[in-house]
Design a protein around this motif. Sequence first.
Motif, PDB file in Angstrom:
ATOM      1  N   GLY A  31       0.852  -1.176   0.000  1.00  0.00           N
ATOM      2  CA  GLY A  31       0.000   0.000   0.000  1.00  0.00           C
ATOM      3  C   GLY A  31       0.889   1.228   0.000  1.00  0.00           C
ATOM      4  N   GLU A  32       0.830   1.983   1.083  1.00  0.00           N
ATOM      5  CA  GLU A  32       1.742   3.117   1.225  1.00  0.00           C
ATOM      6  C   GLU A  32       3.173   2.616   1.385  1.00  0.00           C
ATOM      7  OE1 GLU A  32       1.404   7.355   1.205  1.00  0.00           O
ATOM      8  OE2 GLU A  32       0.115   5.702   0.689  1.00  0.00           O
ATOM      9  N   ASN A  33       3.307   1.398   1.894  1.00  0.00           N
ATOM     10  CA  ASN A  33       4.594   0.709   2.007  1.00  0.00           C
ATOM     11  C   ASN A  33       4.468  -0.679   1.396  1.00  0.00           C
ATOM     12  OD1 ASN A  33       6.193   2.464   4.224  1.00  0.00           O
ATOM     13  ND2 ASN A  33       4.063   2.276   4.868  1.00  0.00           N
ATOM     14  N   ALA A  34       5.605  -1.207   0.936  1.00  0.00           N
ATOM     15  CA  ALA A  34       5.689  -2.631   0.627  1.00  0.00           C
ATOM     16  C   ALA A  34       6.169  -3.313   1.907  1.00  0.00           C
ATOM     17  CB  ALA A  34       6.652  -2.892  -0.521  1.00  0.00           C
ATOM     18  N   VAL A  35       5.364  -4.221   2.440  1.00  0.00           N
ATOM     19  CA  VAL A  35       5.664  -4.859   3.718  1.00  0.00           C
ATOM     20  C   VAL A  35       6.088  -6.302   3.449  1.00  0.00           C
ATOM     21  CG1 VAL A  35       4.786  -5.443   6.010  1.00  0.00           C
ATOM     22  CG2 VAL A  35       3.936  -3.394   4.829  1.00  0.00           C
ATOM     23  N   PHE A  36       7.301  -6.638   3.891  1.00  0.00           N
ATOM     24  CA  PHE A  36       7.882  -7.951   3.650  1.00  0.00           C
ATOM     25  C   PHE A  36       8.127  -8.681   4.966  1.00  0.00           C
ATOM     26  CE2 PHE A  36       9.268  -5.388   0.030  1.00  0.00           C
ATOM     27  CZ  PHE A  36       9.033  -6.223  -1.055  1.00  0.00           C
ATOM     28  N   ALA A  37       7.780  -9.952   4.995  1.00  0.00           N
ATOM     29  CA  ALA A  37       8.200 -10.825   6.096  1.00  0.00           C
ATOM     30  C   ALA A  37       9.582 -11.373   5.778  1.00  0.00           C
ATOM     31  CB  ALA A  37       7.217 -11.971   6.277  1.00  0.00           C
ATOM     32  N   LEU A  38      10.442 -11.417   6.799  1.00  0.00           N
ATOM     33  CA  LEU A  38      11.783 -11.999   6.693  1.00  0.00           C
ATOM     34  C   LEU A  38      11.872 -13.119   7.719  1.00  0.00           C
ATOM     35  CD1 LEU A  38      13.808  -8.632   6.576  1.00  0.00           C
ATOM     36  CD2 LEU A  38      13.084 -10.016   4.625  1.00  0.00           C
ATOM     37  N   PRO A  39      11.348 -14.304   7.393  1.00  0.00           N
ATOM     38  CA  PRO A  39      11.272 -15.385   8.394  1.00  0.00           C
ATOM     39  C   PRO A  39      12.626 -15.799   8.952  1.00  0.00           C
ATOM     40  CG  PRO A  39       9.891 -15.870   6.487  1.00  0.00           C
ATOM     41  CD  PRO A  39      10.728 -14.683   6.118  1.00  0.00           C
ATOM     42  N   GLY A  40      13.674 -15.748   8.138  1.00  0.00           N
ATOM     43  CA  GLY A  40      14.997 -16.153   8.621  1.00  0.00           C
ATOM     44  C   GLY A  40      15.421 -15.394   9.853  1.00  0.00           C
ATOM     45  N   PRO A  41      15.568 -14.072   9.759  1.00  0.00           N
ATOM     46  CA  PRO A  41      15.941 -13.289  10.950  1.00  0.00           C
ATOM     47  C   PRO A  41      14.758 -12.969  11.856  1.00  0.00           C
ATOM     48  CG  PRO A  41      15.899 -11.889   9.003  1.00  0.00           C
ATOM     49  CD  PRO A  41      15.677 -13.290   8.513  1.00  0.00           C
ATOM     50  N   GLY A  42      13.541 -13.375  11.475  1.00  0.00           N
ATOM     51  CA  GLY A  42      12.379 -13.131  12.331  1.00  0.00           C
ATOM     52  C   GLY A  42      11.967 -11.676  12.380  1.00  0.00           C
ATOM     53  N   LEU A  43      11.932 -11.022  11.213  1.00  0.00           N
ATOM     54  CA  LEU A  43      11.640  -9.600  11.135  1.00  0.00           C
ATOM     55  C   LEU A  43      10.573  -9.304  10.091  1.00  0.00           C
ATOM     56  CD1 LEU A  43      15.308  -8.204  11.064  1.00  0.00           C
ATOM     57  CD2 LEU A  43      13.827  -8.449  13.073  1.00  0.00           C
ATOM     58  N   VAL A  44      10.061  -8.105  10.151  1.00  0.00           N
ATOM     59  CA  VAL A  44       9.238  -7.530   9.093  1.00  0.00           C
ATOM     60  C   VAL A  44       9.921  -6.245   8.643  1.00  0.00           C
ATOM     61  CG1 VAL A  44       7.060  -6.312   8.623  1.00  0.00           C
ATOM     62  CG2 VAL A  44       7.028  -8.533   9.774  1.00  0.00           C
ATOM     63  N   ALA A  45       9.981  -6.030   7.343  1.00  0.00           N
ATOM     64  CA  ALA A  45      10.548  -4.807   6.792  1.00  0.00           C
ATOM     65  C   ALA A  45       9.467  -4.050   6.043  1.00  0.00           C
ATOM     66  CB  ALA A  45      11.708  -5.122   5.852  1.00  0.00           C
ATOM     67  N   ARG A  46       9.443  -2.740   6.264  1.00  0.00           N
ATOM     68  CA  ARG A  46       8.479  -1.865   5.580  1.00  0.00           C
ATOM     69  C   ARG A  46       9.263  -0.907   4.684  1.00  0.00           C
ATOM     70  NH1 ARG A  46       3.450  -1.036   8.025  1.00  0.00           N
ATOM     71  NH2 ARG A  46       3.632   1.224   7.797  1.00  0.00           N
ATOM     72  N   VAL A  47       9.049  -1.033   3.376  1.00  0.00           N
ATOM     73  CA  VAL A  47       9.746  -0.214   2.390  1.00  0.00           C
ATOM     74  C   VAL A  47       8.776   0.848   1.887  1.00  0.00           C
ATOM     75  CG1 VAL A  47      10.976  -0.189   0.188  1.00  0.00           C
ATOM     76  CG2 VAL A  47      11.146  -2.203   1.703  1.00  0.00           C
TER      77      VAL A  47
END
Length: 294
Positions: A31-47
């Motif tokens: 949406g306003e951000n591209a939101v990605f799950a990063l299961p390896g490091p256990g994070l979410v990134a918002r671009v």
Amino acid sequence: MDSVAGERSVLVRACAEVGVSSADATLLSFGENAVFALPGPGLVARVARGAHMAERARREIAVACWLAEQDFPAVRPAAGIEAAPVLVDKRPVTFWELLPPAEREPNVADLARLLRTLHALPAPPFALPARHPLALVETWLDSAEAAVGLADRRYLSTRREELEAACRELTPALPAGLIHGDALLRNVGVHGGRALLLDWETVAHDLREFDLVLTPMAAARYGLPDGAQRRFARAYGFDVTEWAGYRVLRETRELAATAWVAQHVPGNPAAEEEFHHRVRTLRTGDTEARWHAF
């Protein structure tokens, strides 16, 4: 074709900068951000979509850190990474904890209780801006380029000016203060045994009614279960639909929601159809027509 190829490229560079792997990145939403799950490091990134989101991202991280100190039930910034946006080509990328799977669907009572608790908190030790829900209307329309016709653009721009003027004349029923700014049910998750409030990029100091108007709007436009608005008002302790300014704030948020879809229109027939449907309902004053969540 990957519709978020540019965002993935930004993500890879941001992850490299903070020393985490982006190899298993999975798109959660765009949406306003591209939101990605990063299961390896256990994070979410918002671009974020652009550099214009940088100040929002800095504020979102600062507020989330302060809410953690208050033990308010909200998503937390990622542990072990500096609590500040990473800038890639001036676009902010923020990192957050990856929540466990949702235990159940949230309901309007969850949202009302979270807002009641949030609105009772003291002011944070830093300034917050006013909430200007129509501030990005022109940006969203610009991003649609020729996919949005001149007549619709003129209508939305003129209506934005009218509603901004009307908002300045409102007399609030509740004391102004800390607000979430985008208090939709989609920004609630039930994880780890409690409901959490997510997505803090529009946090502000303004009318509490901004947070309360979205549930009755969603009930009308997106078809919440029967009685949802009554349950929400009962759980919060105030019925915003009985306030004299309700119509102005609802129309303001509906205009913003319509213009927001414009950025998705180029190359997306479903978004184009939904955008034109929403504009038609605004032009005709149809307050009951259902919209499709986008």
